[in-house]
Enzyme design. Structure first.
Site, PDB file in Angstrom:
ATOM      1  N   ARG A 128       7.085  -6.357  54.237  1.00 17.85           N
ATOM      2  CA  ARG A 128       7.975  -5.838  53.797  1.00 17.85           C
ATOM      3  C   ARG A 128       8.197  -4.081  53.826  1.00 17.85           C
ATOM      4  NH1 ARG A 128       6.218  -5.861  47.088  1.00 17.85           N
ATOM      5  NH2 ARG A 128       6.332  -3.552  47.754  1.00 17.85           N
ATOM      6  N   TYR A 140       9.962   2.345  43.846  1.00 19.26           N
ATOM      7  CA  TYR A 140       9.243   0.993  43.153  1.00 19.26           C
ATOM      8  C   TYR A 140       8.254   0.625  44.719  1.00 19.26           C
ATOM      9  CZ  TYR A 140       6.407  -3.708  43.958  1.00 19.26           C
ATOM     10  OH  TYR A 140       5.609  -4.185  44.411  1.00 19.26           O
ATOM     11  N   ASP A 191      12.003  -5.620  48.310  1.00 17.53           N
ATOM     12  CA  ASP A 191      11.572  -6.012  47.897  1.00 17.53           C
ATOM     13  C   ASP A 191      12.280  -5.190  46.190  1.00 17.53           C
ATOM     14  OD1 ASP A 191      10.637  -6.852  44.396  1.00 17.53           O
ATOM     15  OD2 ASP A 191       8.656  -7.082  45.528  1.00 17.53           O
ATOM     16  N   HIS A 193      12.286  -5.998  42.653  1.00 16.14           N
ATOM     17  CA  HIS A 193      10.946  -5.831  42.296  1.00 16.14           C
ATOM     18  C   HIS A 193      12.617  -5.960  40.384  1.00 16.14           C
ATOM     19  CE1 HIS A 193       7.393  -4.419  40.344  1.00 16.14           C
ATOM     20  NE2 HIS A 193       7.085  -5.410  41.074  1.00 16.14           N
ATOM     21  N   GLU A 217      13.492  -9.817  47.162  1.00 19.36           N
ATOM     22  CA  GLU A 217      12.510 -10.589  46.758  1.00 19.36           C
ATOM     23  C   GLU A 217      13.268 -10.373  45.463  1.00 19.36           C
ATOM     24  OE1 GLU A 217       8.682  -9.903  47.581  1.00 19.36           O
ATOM     25  OE2 GLU A 217       8.178  -9.782  45.190  1.00 19.36           O
ATOM     26  N   GLU A 243       7.315 -14.009  41.307  1.00 19.90           N
ATOM     27  CA  GLU A 243       5.867 -14.097  41.614  1.00 19.90           C
ATOM     28  C   GLU A 243       5.414 -13.332  39.596  1.00 19.90           C
ATOM     29  OE1 GLU A 243       5.383  -9.785  43.647  1.00 19.90           O
ATOM     30  OE2 GLU A 243       5.607  -9.012  41.207  1.00 19.90           O
ATOM     31  N   ARG A 264       7.511 -17.997  44.301  1.00 22.30           N
ATOM     32  CA  ARG A 264       6.441 -16.873  44.919  1.00 22.30           C
ATOM     33  C   ARG A 264       5.169 -17.160  43.852  1.00 22.30           C
ATOM     34  NH1 ARG A 264       5.779 -12.915  47.251  1.00 22.30           N
ATOM     35  NH2 ARG A 264       5.095 -11.289  45.646  1.00 22.30           N
ATOM     36  N   GLU A 320       2.046 -13.530  51.349  1.00 27.71           N
ATOM     37  CA  GLU A 320       1.431 -11.968  51.487  1.00 27.71           C
ATOM     38  C   GLU A 320       0.714 -11.512  51.817  1.00 27.71           C
ATOM     39  OE1 GLU A 320       3.068 -10.562  47.023  1.00 27.71           O
ATOM     40  OE2 GLU A 320       3.217  -8.416  47.610  1.00 27.71           O
ATOM     41  N   TRP A 383      10.230  -2.764  35.449  1.00 21.14           N
ATOM     42  CA  TRP A 383       9.278  -2.250  36.137  1.00 21.14           C
ATOM     43  C   TRP A 383       9.980  -3.026  37.788  1.00 21.14           C
ATOM     44  CZ3 TRP A 383       5.265  -2.686  38.107  1.00 21.14           C
ATOM     45  CH2 TRP A 383       4.490  -2.524  39.379  1.00 21.14           C
TER      46      TRP A 383
HETATM   47  O1  KDG Z   1       1.153  -6.109  39.355  1.00 21.31           O
HETATM   48  C1  KDG Z   1       2.146  -6.007  40.007  1.00 21.31           C
HETATM   49  C2  KDG Z   1       2.435  -6.314  41.566  1.00 21.31           C
HETATM   50  O2  KDG Z   1       1.713  -7.455  41.468  1.00 21.31           O
HETATM   51  C3  KDG Z   1       3.544  -6.588  41.649  1.00 21.31           C
HETATM   52  O3  KDG Z   1       4.337  -5.321  41.583  1.00 21.31           O
HETATM   53  C4  KDG Z   1       3.466  -6.483  43.360  1.00 21.31           C
HETATM   54  O4  KDG Z   1       5.809  -6.902  43.580  1.00 21.31           O
HETATM   55  C5  KDG Z   1       4.669  -7.101  43.506  1.00 21.31           C
HETATM   56  C6  KDG Z   1       4.687  -7.807  45.127  1.00 21.31           C
HETATM   57  O5  KDG Z   1       5.931  -8.551  45.756  1.00 21.31           O
HETATM   58  O6  KDG Z   1       3.836  -7.920  45.793  1.00 21.31           O
HETATM   59 MG    MG Z   2       7.279  -8.464  44.609  1.00 19.73          MG
END
Ligand code: KDG
Ligand code: MG
Length: 383
Positions: A128, A140, A191, A193, A217, A243, A264, A320, A383
């Site tokens: 990643r 991020y 990602d 995010h 992602e 996630e 995820r 991951e 975030w």
């Molecule tokens: O606690 C938050 C993290 O687990 C997250 O920001 C990690 O986005 C993430 C990832 O894809 O591993």
């Molecule tokens: Mg993530």
């Protein structure tokens, strides 16, 4: 979390919910653990339903993490009692190893390229890539001064500034460079995010098509599941999300409409192995594969649980893997291993992870928060 039986066998579960840890601890201690005394730990299905339906109030990250912690510990106990690794109880090995991806990041394109190369040299077949974005103070996934990336910080939540415009202009140039330098073989992931709107995610996916990512992602928040339909209509870049999901219901429309390619949900935040297996089986009907969350805020117990499920299910996609610190590995000695891009959970009984409670006690809990993000005009954003 440790569950002990009257037969002298114990099981480990992970109850970590980054930034909200004590809520889960309290939910477990005050409401869940008293109900477990005297129960048969082999009844993983019935105990799961008891904790989920029996509470009347169901779902949400605190509840589902607590259930997940108990469930994983019970599967550990079951494996130990039967003297077999957990994956044998879930269907046996469907593959020789579990393909994993790790995280590369850098302040700019050249640092990110170096970081991806470093991980390829370590043996990773999937990486990643996240990079600092010119004009954005903190992006991020980019660590500060070469330290391992860990977003939760002591004190009140830190604030970072975000510009979608600058990000969208920049990311295709990052992946163009990575493909030119690294060639077509390495699997590249990214990602977002949750920071885009669906149409912005669509634009990003389309602009990344020439660099054939393994996945894009969390292009946007997923509470509005049909937002992903819009992205899907515009791009062939594969999409991963989930996630922060806690049950299969969070992904029900995403999966049955084939708006995503990878689900995820973290094993521990999604009610443990019992519910992860059902979610994966449902996803399998719709060509959706797994990519269980595996950041370092989840402990080696969660990592092991994900590897056992990943070994057994047919529609496994990728796992991951952010390697834990040396100290974390010392607190949780484990049997899982990494060789040439693949991990294996090991063939010890149960999950194959233990805990050094004396060492753990030397590092008491300290409150930490995940950061928040604001747009350049001060508006709070994801975030
Ligand atoms: O606690 C938050 C993290 O687990 C997250 O920001 C990690 O986005 C993430 C990832 O894809 O591993
Ligand atoms: Mg993530």
């Amino acid at each position: 979390m440790k569950i002990e039986t009257d037969q002298g066998i114990y099981g480990l579960g992970d109850a970590t919910l980054n930034g909200r840890e004590l809520a889960v601890e309290s939910y477990l201690a005050e409401h869940v653990l008293p109900c477990l005394i005297g129960r048969d730990p082999f009844q993983t299905e019935d105990i799961w339903q008891y904790l989920y339906r029996g509470a009347y109030w169901r779902g949400g990250p605190v509840t589902m993490t607590a259930i997940g912690a108990v469930d994983v510990a019970l599967w550990d106990i079951k494996g130990k009692a039967l003297n077999t690794p957990v994956y044998h109880l879930l269907g046996g090995s469907s593959r020789e190893g579990v393909l994993v991806y790790t995280h590369a990041n850098g302040a700019d394109i050249s640092e990110t390229l170096d970081s991806v190369r470093k991980h390829i040299d370590e043996g990773y077949l999937a990486v990643r890539a996240q990079s600092g974005v010119p004009g954005v103070a903190s992006s991020y996934g980019v660590s500060k001064s070469g330290k391992p990336y860990e977003p939760a910080q002591r004190g009140l939540p830190s604030e970072s500034l975000w510009s979608t415009e600058k990000y969208l202009n920049f990311v295709p140039t990052l992946f163009e460079k990575l493909r030119v330098e690294l060639g077509p073989e390495v699997r590249l992931l990214h990602d977002c995010h949750h920071r885009l709107t669906p149409i912005e995610g669509a634009r990003l996916g389309k602009s990344l098509e020439p660099y054939h990512l393994f996945w894009m992602e969390d292009p946007c928040p997923a509470e509005l599941q049909e937002g992903f339909e819009l992205i899907r209509q515009h791009t062939t870049t594969p999409i991963a999300t989930g996630e922060i999901f806690n049950t299969v219901w969070d992904a029900h429309d995403l999966i049955r409409n084939q708006w995503i390619d990878y689900i995820r949900m973290a094993i521990v935040h999604g009610g443990g192995i019992t519910h992860a297996k059902k979610t994966a089986d449902f996803a399998a009907l719709y060509h959706v594969r797994t990519g269980f969350h595996g950041a370092t805020d989840l402990s080696p117990v969660s990592m092991a649980a994900a590897l056992h499920v990943g070994m057994a299910i047919h529609n496994f996609g990728i796992q991951e893997h952010m390697p834990h610190s040396a100290l974390t590995n010392e607190v949780f000695p484990h049997g899982y291993s990494f060789v040439n891009g693949y991990m294996h959970p090991g063939d010890g009984a149960g999950l194959g992870v233990n805990i050094d409670e004396v060492l753990a006690a030397k590092h008491p809990y300290q409150r930490a928060y995940l950061p928040i993000a604001r747009k350049l005009d001060g508006t709070l954003t994801d975030w």
